[in-house]
Design an enzyme around this catalytic site. Structure first.
Site, mmCIF file in Angstrom:
data_model
loop_
_atom_site.group_PDB
_atom_site.id
_atom_site.type_symbol
_atom_site.label_atom_id
_atom_site.label_comp_id
_atom_site.label_asym_id
_atom_site.label_seq_id
_atom_site.Cartn_x
_atom_site.Cartn_y
_atom_site.Cartn_z
ATOM 1 N N ILE A 173 1.146 -1.116 -0.103
ATOM 2 C CA ILE A 173 -0.129 -0.295 -0.174
ATOM 3 C C ILE A 173 0.949 0.952 0.214
ATOM 4 C CG2 ILE A 173 -1.842 1.354 1.343
ATOM 5 C CD1 ILE A 173 -2.750 -1.770 1.106
ATOM 6 N N LYS A 174 0.574 2.404 -0.922
ATOM 7 C CA LYS A 174 1.238 3.325 -0.896
ATOM 8 C C LYS A 174 0.331 4.737 -0.469
ATOM 9 C CE LYS A 174 2.475 6.177 -3.614
ATOM 10 N NZ LYS A 174 3.229 7.207 -5.041
ATOM 11 N N THR A 175 0.378 5.687 0.866
ATOM 12 C CA THR A 175 -0.482 6.263 1.080
ATOM 13 C C THR A 175 0.499 7.577 1.305
ATOM 14 O OG1 THR A 175 -2.325 7.012 2.367
ATOM 15 C CG2 THR A 175 -0.551 5.939 3.421
#
Ligand code: FBP
Length: 252
Positions: A173-175
């Site tokens: 996940i990238k956030t």
């Protein structure tokens, strides 16, 4: 379980993101050399675990240079010429068309909470299916975009978006960075997949490196950074990546 070992080291990662020509357009970066080969060379010298490109840029690099690092293709896109409330990340590249490119992963964005969330979630499901068939990791950029939130960096929105990414099966996940170690620790605590951080707009080098340290202390697994690297001159950009890599790998 999807094998992410080709794009990670000790479970950690540093990616150089360069999908901004679609996301933000060239005029936002007046005076900066946006040649994809320049950016790939910076990524190589900076010893990153992968470079994130749209397919046109990736093909240009492969046809005119011999890249020596993993290539990750961003398969969704939107331009910022569309008003923010109507922005949707559509599929712009089908994974099937990438088989000749020897890519290492696929990346796609979902705006959680947007008016078009349902369409992006449906696209994500299609991409997951394709990635499984092709045995490729799927990196999800899960970003909050909700009228209910005051800011897209709001901890509640970021934690929610990242959690959605875990639940629906992204491999990484990238956030967004939420602004503090304490708040980002809550994002990570509520995830059961590796969480990476986006670099955001250009800030002073010292301040940026502090964010990298804090994010890693908060439990992040790495970074997918763009503007804070290639908006600098080549030498400075490479030095910054090498410093980031050491912090991320716990070597400093
Ligand atoms: P940056 O390090 O430049 O923030 O890049 C990370 C990224 O996710 C890019 O892949 C993407 O183009 C950009 O951020 C999108 O940022 P925003 O959602 O703020 O427009």
């Amino acid at each position: 379980m999807t094998d992410i070992s080709k794009i990670t080291e000790k479970g950690k990662f540093l990616f150089l993101a360069f999908d901004h020509g679609v996301e933000h357009g060239p005029f936002e970066y007046e005076g900066i050399n946006l040649d994809p080969i320049r950016v790939v060379k910076i990524a190589e010298e900076g010893r990153v675990n992968g470079v994130i490109l749209h397919v046109g840029a990736a093909r240009y690099v492969v046809e005119n240079y011999n890249p020596k690092i993993p290539i990750i293709i961003k398969v969704t896109g939107k331009t910022s010429l569309v008003p923010e409330e109507r922005q949707i990340q559509e599929i712009v590249t089908y994974p099937e068309e990438l088989v000749d490119l020897k890519i290492s992963a696929i990346a796609a964005t979902v705006y959680v909470g947007s008016d078009y969330e349902h369409l992006m979630l449906k696209n994500f499901a299609k991409l997951k299916k394709k990635c499984k068939e092709l045995d490729l990791p799927l990196i999800g950029f899960f970003y909050p975009r909700s009228r209910k939130l005051i800011s897209k960096y709001d901890i509640k929105g970021v934690a929610y978006a990242a959690r959605v990414g875990c639940e629906i099966g992204a491999d990484i996940i990238k956030t967004y960075w939420t602004g503090s170690k304490e708040s980002f620790a809550k994002v990570v605590k509520n995830c059961f997949k590796p969480v990476g951080v986006a670099g955001g707009p250009l800030v002073r080098k010292e301040n940026f490196l502090r964010i990298v340290e804090e994010a890693m202390e908060a439990g992040a697994s790495g970074f997918a950074v763009g503007r804070n690297v290639w908006e600098r001159g080549d030498k400075e950009a490479i030095e910054l990546l090498r410093k980031m890599k050491k912090i991320i790998m716990g070597e400093e």
